[in-house]
Each structure stands twice: as C-alpha cells, then as structure tokens.
Design a protein around this motif. Sequence first.
Motif, PDB file in Angstrom:
ATOM      1  N   ARG A 117       6.237-100.878   5.165  1.00 12.96           N
ATOM      2  CA  ARG A 117       4.920-100.229   5.239  1.00 12.96           C
ATOM      3  C   ARG A 117       4.074-100.596   4.029  1.00 12.96           C
ATOM      4  O   ARG A 117       2.893-100.938   4.153  1.00 12.96           O
ATOM      5  CB  ARG A 117       5.079 -98.697   5.306  1.00 12.96           C
TER       6      ARG A 117
ATOM      7  N   ASP B 266       2.772 -93.124   7.660  1.00 12.93           N
ATOM      8  CA  ASP B 266       4.153 -92.907   7.219  1.00 12.93           C
ATOM      9  C   ASP B 266       5.034 -92.340   8.334  1.00 12.93           C
ATOM     10  O   ASP B 266       6.253 -92.494   8.307  1.00 12.93           O
ATOM     11  CB  ASP B 266       4.173 -91.954   6.014  1.00 12.93           C
TER      12      ASP B 266
ATOM     13  N   PRO C 167      10.044 -97.975   4.478  1.00 13.01           N
ATOM     14  CA  PRO C 167       8.908 -97.742   3.561  1.00 13.01           C
ATOM     15  C   PRO C 167       8.460 -99.028   2.859  1.00 13.01           C
ATOM     16  O   PRO C 167       7.263 -99.215   2.606  1.00 13.01           O
ATOM     17  CB  PRO C 167       9.470 -96.745   2.527  1.00 13.01           C
TER      18      PRO C 167
END
Lengths: 301, 301
Positions: free
Chosen positions: B42, B56, B39
Amino acid sequence: MLPFSRVTVIGLGLIGSSVARAIRASLPTVRVTGHDADPAVRARSRDLGFAHDITDQAGTAVLDADLVLLCVPVGAIGAAAADIAADLPADAIVSDVGGSKVSVAAALRAALPHAIIVPGHPVAGTENSGPDAGFATLFAGRWCILTPDADTPPVATARVRAFWESLGAQVEEMTAHHHDLVLAVTSHVPHLIAYSIVGTASDLEQVTESEVIKYSAGGFRDFTRIAASDPTMWRDVFLNNREAVLEILQRLTEDVTMLQRAIRWGDGDTLFDLFSRTRAIRRGILEQGQDDPRADFGRAH
Amino acid sequence: MLPFSRVTVIGLGLIGSSVARAIRASLPTVRVTGHDADPAVRARSRDLGFAHDITDQAGTAVLDADLVLLCVPVGAIGAAAADIAADLPADAIVSDVGGSKVSVAAALRAALPHAIIVPGHPVAGTENSGPDAGFATLFAGRWCILTPDADTPPVATARVRAFWESLGAQVEEMTAHHHDLVLAVTSHVPHLIAYSIVGTASDLEQVTESEVIKYSAGGFRDFTRIAASDPTMWRDVFLNNREAVLEILQRLTEDVTMLQRAIRWGDGDTLFDLFSRTRAIRRGILEQGQDDPRADFGRAH
C-alpha cells in the motif's frame, strides 16, 4: 595478431553466415570464403555479400584456407569433412560449430585422419534459419566451448580461441563428453520439451489450435519460438547426443512426476519451495549478462 | 459510454497495478481506488501514484465502487471476497483476474452469494511481481477471457467486456471449465515444465550451476524467465486447476516418452516430422500478433 588470415566457412545458414558477417565486422583484413551444398543458398549468399567469394565446390573453398569452419548439421559433418579432405592444406585448422561434440570429433577424425582438428560450439542462435537469418553480433558476449582432445596441438586450440574472442565471444575448454552433458541440460532437453509441448497442444481434441494461438501469451508462446528452430539441425543433435539427452530426460521425468504427485495430493509446500528456488538461477543469468534484463525479454507491449 | 465510473482494485501486484495504470491512461475520468492486504505494498503504491486513493481497509475501498476487480492469487480470492462482503454496494459488479476459473467462481459465489459476479482472466503478464512491475500497456492486444455462468446477468458481462476492451484487450467468453482446460495447455503446464526443468538443472551433480548459467543461451534461459514468476500465484494455480493440469501433463508425458523412444532407437523421421510440424503454430502466433515477430523475442544482441 590475427589468429587466421583466410577463413573458409562451409555451410551458410544462421551460424555460418553469422560467422562470416562477424569476421567482416571484426576482422576486416581476413579473407572469407564460403561454400554451401545447396545452390540456392550459394546464390542467396552471393547476393547478401557476406563473403569475399562463394565457391561451387567445397574443395575449391578450402584450397588456401588457414581455418576451415564446418557449419553444417552434426549429422552431415562427416560428409562435409570428406568433401574437403583431398584439398585441405596440411597446416589448415579444421573446426566446427556443432551442438554435439563426441560424435563430431569421431566423424571429423574418421574423415580427416591427419588434419589439425579443434572441435568447437558457439552457444548462440535464434529460431531463424538460413543465410538471411545471420547477423554479425550473434556471438557477442556468448560462450564458445572448445573440446580439444589428446591429438589437438595446444597452439591450434589457442588460435581458435583467439578467433572466437575476436568475434566477441568468451571461450571455455572442456572434454567432448562433458560438453555433451552440459548442453543436454542447457539446450537439448529444453528444445525437446519445447517441441513436445507444442506438439501436444496441437494434437488435443478438446482445445482448438486457434485457442492455443490466441491464449499463447500465458506462457506457451515462449516454447513456440524454440520449437520453430531448424528441424534437420535438431534431429541430428538428438540422434548424435543420445545418451546424455536420455539421461537428463530421465531426471526431468522423475522431477515432473514428483510435481504431478504434489499437485494431485494438494502439497502446496513442495510446489512453493521449488517455485521460489528457481528464481536464483534467473538472477545468475541476468547478473552474468546471459539474457536481456528487460521484463519479458524486452518484448514490445 | 464509460462502462464504469469508480473502479476498485484489490491486490496491487503486477496485474492489479497494471489495471490501475491502464485505467488512468485509457479512461482518465474513471476514479481508481486501490487496496492491498500488505501495508508495504500500500505504501509503495501510494508513492507510485497509480490510484486516486489507496485505502487501509478492503471494505472502505469498495464503498462506492461500480466495479470491484480482485487481483489476488486464486487461493486468496475467497478471503478477499469475504473481506468486502459487508461493504459491497448491491449494484456493484465483482470480477477478478485469476488464472483458474472453476474454483474462483465457486469461491466468489460462496463469499458473495447475492453479488453480481463476472469472473475474468486477462491472459497477460511478465515474470516480474509487485506494484513496481506493472505498466499501462500490459493488456494491449492480449486476450481477456470472461466466464459468466447462468447466474451472471448478460448486461454485467457486457460492461466488463467493454471495460477490458477500453484497456486495449480483446475479449472472449467461454465456460469456466473450458477456460481451465485451455489455460492448462497454454499457460499452466508450460509454467510447471519450466519450473521443473530449472529445478532439474540446478540439482545435477555432474553439471555445476555456474555452467548452467554460462551456457543458458542454448535455450535454457527461456525457461528461467517463466520460472522466475511469482511462487504464491503459481502454487495456487496448480492447486486450483488440478484436474485439467494433470490431464494435460499426462498427455505431455506420453508424447515425451514417444520422443524418448525415438531418440533411443535412432528414429530420425519421427523427430523430424514433429520438429517440422511445430513451426506452423509459431507462424499462427506471429500472424495474429500474439508475440514479438523479431528474432529471439527482440532480445538485445
């Protein structure tokens, strides 16, 4: 205060010609005399103009020198010292730039039993050789190691130290023996391995030389730069720092064997642990300004 | 003609983020979608803005892709492929950038039995990792190797070839097995040796880490760059290209042993012959534009 007024450089390759250029740039009032055993190098050096005078005889070059710097391969240093013995002023300091120091100290002392000798080694260079390869900033920020012994007057060491500092180098003193061990790790064994890996790659039957060249950006090309260094200089280094090189090579071989076993048995943790640990040294080198911090050494992409 | 219109990059580290940036620079009409399992990567990638969309979920990223490029360590490629299996369009081409190709082909085929698969490997990189380390010109002038097998439609290979060429790379095709042997020579064993030599140096009792760092400009620092590469990626490469790495390592060990013997016995000719021979490969690399021709890689002096 000028550490020296009249510097003679014997041997006008990458290092010798860089020293001459650095003196001209940083110590413009110092007179620089040069000599090289090779007439072609002398002629080229005259054209390049990095010395005030290039003499045909080594003895002539040192007649009024207060520092004589021998910049020849370590295997030739005894002969180079013998060539100047008859003409060397009694108060001149003799130093050198050789990559091994125990053997150099012995060779200098044998050839010049009564001279003031301060063996030295600027840890700097590139893969290129010859008088065209030198440049004035080669020593800036790099370390120069001096290895005075019991016979070296401390005042002579101090002057040679001041000389290198005036060219932008940082100076450290240690014993010749310790120097040879340190350089076996940081320079000699890396060069031997680089030469070896390039040799291995070019000898393979299953992979062509053309393939090795095309796909060299995967890491191999880094080794080829070092493996393009001057063959005579490096042959002499290995023959003159035999014990320390063999000792470090033995350690490296053990460590490679351990990794080989880890690969064979699929032991990823051993590999990962080493690969993580080695990043710290790189950080130290960058923090201390000993490498270009840009990605990939700043190569053009 | 555009080889692809909607490219999805899974894994947004040095290579994945460089691919995304290169597409934006060279193929501005192509839509780039990205995904990373981490994450934080990202989030950072969204900030950097090198993709039109960062999803996601891996599956969401591939829903309308015509090329899916897996840019994860080779040990994670099977899992990454499995993550997109349910959502992959039937006509999408799946490729990758992994450094070993026999194992990758098997992992991709097992996870995606009915997909169109063109395994690939752009031979390019730097010592830096993560989405910040990428840049658009990483592949310019470098080679990308494709290893299609009997199940790969030639038209799919041709499109992937055109894709890499549009990013500035040169493309070659070979078998996965030959790729693994070539890269063992030009990349994997050089990395293993670099990691090993840095490890050996930092483990010595007689030479301090501080000394290794200070005098690294003698050659050692070159190895530390490679040995700062991503540990996970490289662990996976060695575990997945075991046989070829062990074979080349065995050859190298024999050659190093020969040099060790030459040093021990003072055989200067053997050393000089090798040290002269290795210069030719460097010249070939420079002539073919596979390295920076400036001295010392163009490092600042």
